[in-house]
Motif scaffolding. Structure first.
Motif, PDB file in Angstrom:
ATOM      1  N   GLU A   1      31.972  -5.695  52.009  1.00  0.00           N
ATOM      2  CA  GLU A   1      32.887  -6.226  51.166  1.00  0.00           C
ATOM      3  C   GLU A   1      33.537  -7.303  52.076  1.00  0.00           C
ATOM      4  O   GLU A   1      33.867  -8.426  51.574  1.00  0.00           O
ATOM      5  N   LEU A   2      34.041  -6.879  53.436  1.00  0.00           N
ATOM      6  CA  LEU A   2      34.649  -7.793  54.147  1.00  0.00           C
ATOM      7  C   LEU A   2      33.767  -8.918  54.623  1.00  0.00           C
ATOM      8  O   LEU A   2      34.119 -10.160  54.547  1.00  0.00           O
ATOM      9  N   ALA A   3      32.438  -8.780  54.838  1.00  0.00           N
ATOM     10  CA  ALA A   3      31.677  -9.604  55.028  1.00  0.00           C
ATOM     11  C   ALA A   3      31.534 -10.802  54.113  1.00  0.00           C
ATOM     12  O   ALA A   3      31.521 -11.962  54.335  1.00  0.00           O
ATOM     13  N   ALA A   4      31.232 -10.168  52.755  1.00  0.00           N
ATOM     14  CA  ALA A   4      31.255 -11.238  51.820  1.00  0.00           C
ATOM     15  C   ALA A   4      32.619 -12.063  51.626  1.00  0.00           C
ATOM     16  O   ALA A   4      32.420 -13.268  51.242  1.00  0.00           O
TER      17      ALA A   4
ATOM     18  N   ASN B   1      29.361 -12.365  59.212  1.00  0.00           N
ATOM     19  CA  ASN B   1      28.110 -11.440  59.513  1.00  0.00           C
ATOM     20  C   ASN B   1      28.879  -9.889  59.401  1.00  0.00           C
ATOM     21  O   ASN B   1      29.754  -9.769  59.946  1.00  0.00           O
ATOM     22  N   PRO B   2      27.945  -9.283  58.688  1.00  0.00           N
ATOM     23  CA  PRO B   2      28.438  -7.739  58.520  1.00  0.00           C
ATOM     24  C   PRO B   2      28.673  -6.930  59.786  1.00  0.00           C
ATOM     25  O   PRO B   2      29.524  -6.103  59.878  1.00  0.00           O
ATOM     26  N   ALA B   3      27.763  -7.285  60.784  1.00  0.00           N
ATOM     27  CA  ALA B   3      28.086  -6.571  62.297  1.00  0.00           C
ATOM     28  C   ALA B   3      29.552  -6.995  62.504  1.00  0.00           C
ATOM     29  O   ALA B   3      30.268  -6.178  63.427  1.00  0.00           O
ATOM     30  N   THR B   4      30.062  -8.597  62.600  1.00  0.00           N
ATOM     31  CA  THR B   4      31.160  -8.641  63.057  1.00  0.00           C
ATOM     32  C   THR B   4      32.418  -8.000  62.366  1.00  0.00           C
ATOM     33  O   THR B   4      33.240  -7.319  62.799  1.00  0.00           O
ATOM     34  N   ALA B   5      32.454  -7.891  60.972  1.00  0.00           N
ATOM     35  CA  ALA B   5      33.122  -6.915  60.012  1.00  0.00           C
ATOM     36  C   ALA B   5      33.141  -5.519  60.332  1.00  0.00           C
ATOM     37  O   ALA B   5      34.131  -4.871  60.738  1.00  0.00           O
ATOM     38  N   ALA B   6      32.010  -5.157  61.009  1.00  0.00           N
ATOM     39  CA  ALA B   6      31.836  -3.803  61.455  1.00  0.00           C
ATOM     40  C   ALA B   6      32.436  -3.452  62.773  1.00  0.00           C
ATOM     41  O   ALA B   6      32.974  -2.253  63.026  1.00  0.00           O
ATOM     42  N   LYS B   7      32.460  -4.192  63.636  1.00  0.00           N
ATOM     43  CA  LYS B   7      33.192  -4.264  64.920  1.00  0.00           C
ATOM     44  C   LYS B   7      34.851  -4.038  64.678  1.00  0.00           C
ATOM     45  O   LYS B   7      35.227  -3.373  65.423  1.00  0.00           O
ATOM     46  N   GLY B   8      35.170  -4.798  63.831  1.00  0.00           N
ATOM     47  CA  GLY B   8      36.719  -4.844  63.497  1.00  0.00           C
ATOM     48  C   GLY B   8      36.879  -3.397  62.915  1.00  0.00           C
ATOM     49  O   GLY B   8      38.013  -2.882  63.193  1.00  0.00           O
TER      50      GLY B   8
ATOM     51  N   GLY C   1      32.200   6.217  53.119  1.00  0.00           N
ATOM     52  CA  GLY C   1      32.948   5.214  53.606  1.00  0.00           C
ATOM     53  C   GLY C   1      34.007   5.316  54.539  1.00  0.00           C
ATOM     54  O   GLY C   1      34.357   6.628  54.951  1.00  0.00           O
ATOM     55  N   MET C   2      34.879   4.479  54.768  1.00  0.00           N
ATOM     56  CA  MET C   2      35.896   4.524  55.797  1.00  0.00           C
ATOM     57  C   MET C   2      37.316   4.802  54.891  1.00  0.00           C
ATOM     58  O   MET C   2      37.192   4.045  53.904  1.00  0.00           O
ATOM     59  N   PHE C   3      38.152   5.627  55.607  1.00  0.00           N
ATOM     60  CA  PHE C   3      39.420   5.796  54.814  1.00  0.00           C
ATOM     61  C   PHE C   3      40.493   5.720  55.850  1.00  0.00           C
ATOM     62  O   PHE C   3      40.361   5.908  57.068  1.00  0.00           O
ATOM     63  N   VAL C   4      41.863   5.523  55.330  1.00  0.00           N
ATOM     64  CA  VAL C   4      42.982   5.130  56.062  1.00  0.00           C
ATOM     65  C   VAL C   4      43.345   6.739  56.330  1.00  0.00           C
ATOM     66  O   VAL C   4      43.519   7.550  55.548  1.00  0.00           O
ATOM     67  N   ALA C   5      43.406   6.893  57.886  1.00  0.00           N
ATOM     68  CA  ALA C   5      43.810   8.133  58.415  1.00  0.00           C
ATOM     69  C   ALA C   5      45.186   8.751  57.976  1.00  0.00           C
ATOM     70  O   ALA C   5      46.003   7.575  57.872  1.00  0.00           O
TER      71      ALA C   5
END
Length: 126
Positions: A36-39, A44-51, A68-72
Protein backbone atom coordinates in the motif's frame (compact mmCIF):
# COMPACT_ATOMS: atom_id res chain seq x y z
CA UNK A 1 5.46 14.24 0.49
CA UNK A 2 8.81 13.26 -1.01
CA UNK A 3 11.62 15.52 0.27
CA UNK A 4 14.91 15.91 -1.52
CA UNK A 5 17.99 14.90 0.43
CA UNK A 6 16.27 12.56 2.88
CA UNK A 7 16.13 8.81 2.24
CA UNK A 8 12.67 7.65 1.14
CA UNK A 9 12.50 4.88 3.73
CA UNK A 10 13.14 7.46 6.48
CA UNK A 11 10.35 9.64 5.09
CA UNK A 12 7.99 6.64 5.09
CA UNK A 13 8.86 5.89 8.72
CA UNK A 14 8.39 9.54 9.72
CA UNK A 15 5.01 9.69 8.00
CA UNK A 16 3.83 6.62 9.92
CA UNK A 17 5.24 8.10 13.15
CA UNK A 18 3.37 11.36 12.48
CA UNK A 19 0.15 9.39 12.05
CA UNK A 20 0.71 7.66 15.38
CA UNK A 21 1.56 10.88 17.20
CA UNK A 22 -1.45 12.79 15.81
CA UNK A 23 -3.75 9.88 16.66
CA UNK A 24 -4.88 9.04 13.15
CA UNK A 25 -3.15 5.66 13.54
CA UNK A 26 -3.96 4.34 17.02
CA UNK A 27 -2.23 1.73 19.12
CA UNK A 28 -3.11 -1.82 18.06
CA UNK A 29 -4.37 -0.50 14.69
CA UNK A 30 -3.05 -2.12 11.53
CA UNK A 31 -0.37 -0.10 9.80
CA UNK A 32 -0.42 0.32 6.01
CA UNK A 33 1.21 -2.60 4.22
CA UNK A 34 4.44 -2.16 2.33
CA UNK A 35 2.53 -2.71 -0.92
CA UNK A 36 0.00 0.00 0.00
CA UNK A 37 2.81 2.40 0.90
CA UNK A 38 4.70 1.57 -2.30
CA UNK A 39 1.61 2.16 -4.45
CA UNK A 40 0.67 5.37 -2.66
CA UNK A 41 4.17 6.92 -2.88
CA UNK A 42 5.03 5.23 -6.19
CA UNK A 43 8.17 3.69 -4.78
CA UNK A 44 9.72 0.23 -4.71
CA UNK A 45 8.08 -2.04 -2.10
CA UNK A 46 11.54 -2.88 -0.73
CA UNK A 47 12.04 0.80 0.11
CA UNK A 48 8.70 0.94 1.93
CA UNK A 49 9.58 -2.30 3.73
CA UNK A 50 12.83 -0.76 4.94
CA UNK A 51 10.91 2.13 6.56
CA UNK A 52 8.43 -0.25 8.18
CA UNK A 53 11.29 -2.48 9.40
CA UNK A 54 12.97 0.55 10.94
CA UNK A 55 9.83 1.17 13.02
CA UNK A 56 9.58 -2.50 13.97
CA UNK A 57 13.22 -2.47 15.14
CA UNK A 58 12.41 0.57 17.26
CA UNK A 59 9.41 -1.13 18.86
CA UNK A 60 6.81 1.16 17.26
CA UNK A 61 5.31 -1.55 15.05
CA UNK A 62 5.01 -5.28 15.60
CA UNK A 63 4.21 -8.08 13.19
CA UNK A 64 1.25 -10.39 13.50
CA UNK A 65 2.19 -13.38 11.43
CA UNK A 66 0.02 -13.74 8.37
CA UNK A 67 -1.93 -10.54 9.12
CA UNK A 68 0.46 -7.60 8.88
CA UNK A 69 2.10 -4.89 10.94
CA UNK A 70 0.33 -3.23 13.86
CA UNK A 71 1.03 -0.24 16.06
CA UNK A 72 2.61 -1.46 19.29
CA UNK A 73 1.18 -0.75 22.71
CA UNK A 74 2.96 2.33 24.07
CA UNK A 75 4.19 3.44 20.63
CA UNK A 76 2.66 6.92 20.91
CA UNK A 77 4.27 7.52 24.32
CA UNK A 78 7.61 6.28 22.99
CA UNK A 79 7.45 8.64 20.01
CA UNK A 80 6.29 11.59 22.12
CA UNK A 81 9.21 11.00 24.48
CA UNK A 82 11.67 10.94 21.57
CA UNK A 83 10.18 14.11 20.12
CA UNK A 84 10.21 15.95 23.44
CA UNK A 85 13.86 15.06 23.90
CA UNK A 86 14.71 16.18 20.36
CA UNK A 87 12.72 19.42 20.91
CA UNK A 88 14.68 20.13 24.09
CA UNK A 89 18.00 19.51 22.34
CA UNK A 90 17.13 21.51 19.25
CA UNK A 91 15.25 24.47 20.74
CA UNK A 92 15.32 24.63 24.54
CA UNK A 93 19.06 24.17 25.09
CA UNK A 94 20.00 26.99 22.66
CA UNK A 95 17.23 29.17 24.12
CA UNK A 96 18.58 28.70 27.63
CA UNK A 97 22.15 29.37 26.50
CA UNK A 98 21.13 32.65 24.83
CA UNK A 99 19.01 33.64 27.82
CA UNK A 100 22.06 33.21 30.08
CA UNK A 101 24.20 35.27 27.70
CA UNK A 102 21.78 38.20 27.84
CA UNK A 103 21.14 37.97 31.58
CA UNK A 104 17.69 36.38 31.68
CA UNK A 105 16.91 33.96 34.48
CA UNK A 106 14.29 31.20 34.40
CA UNK A 107 11.53 33.49 35.71
CA UNK A 108 12.29 36.15 33.08
CA UNK A 109 12.26 33.52 30.36
CA UNK A 110 8.99 31.99 31.59
CA UNK A 111 7.41 35.46 31.65
CA UNK A 112 8.50 36.09 28.05
CA UNK A 113 7.09 32.75 26.94
CA UNK A 114 3.77 33.42 28.71
CA UNK A 115 3.61 36.90 27.16
CA UNK A 116 4.28 35.62 23.64
CA UNK A 117 1.90 32.72 24.12
CA UNK A 118 -0.87 35.11 25.16
CA UNK A 119 -0.13 37.35 22.17
CA UNK A 120 -0.27 34.46 19.73
CA UNK A 121 -3.61 33.21 21.10
CA UNK A 122 -5.15 36.68 20.86
CA UNK A 123 -3.74 37.24 17.37
CA UNK A 124 -1.27 39.96 18.39
CA UNK A 125 2.22 39.01 17.26
CA UNK A 126 5.06 41.35 18.05
Amino acid sequence: MIEEGKPLFVQIAEHIEDSIVDGSLTEQAQAPSTNELAAFYRINPATAAKGVAMLADKGVLHKRRGIGMFVAEGARDLLLGERRSAFADRFVAPLLAEARRIGLDAEDLAALIRERSTQSTTGRES
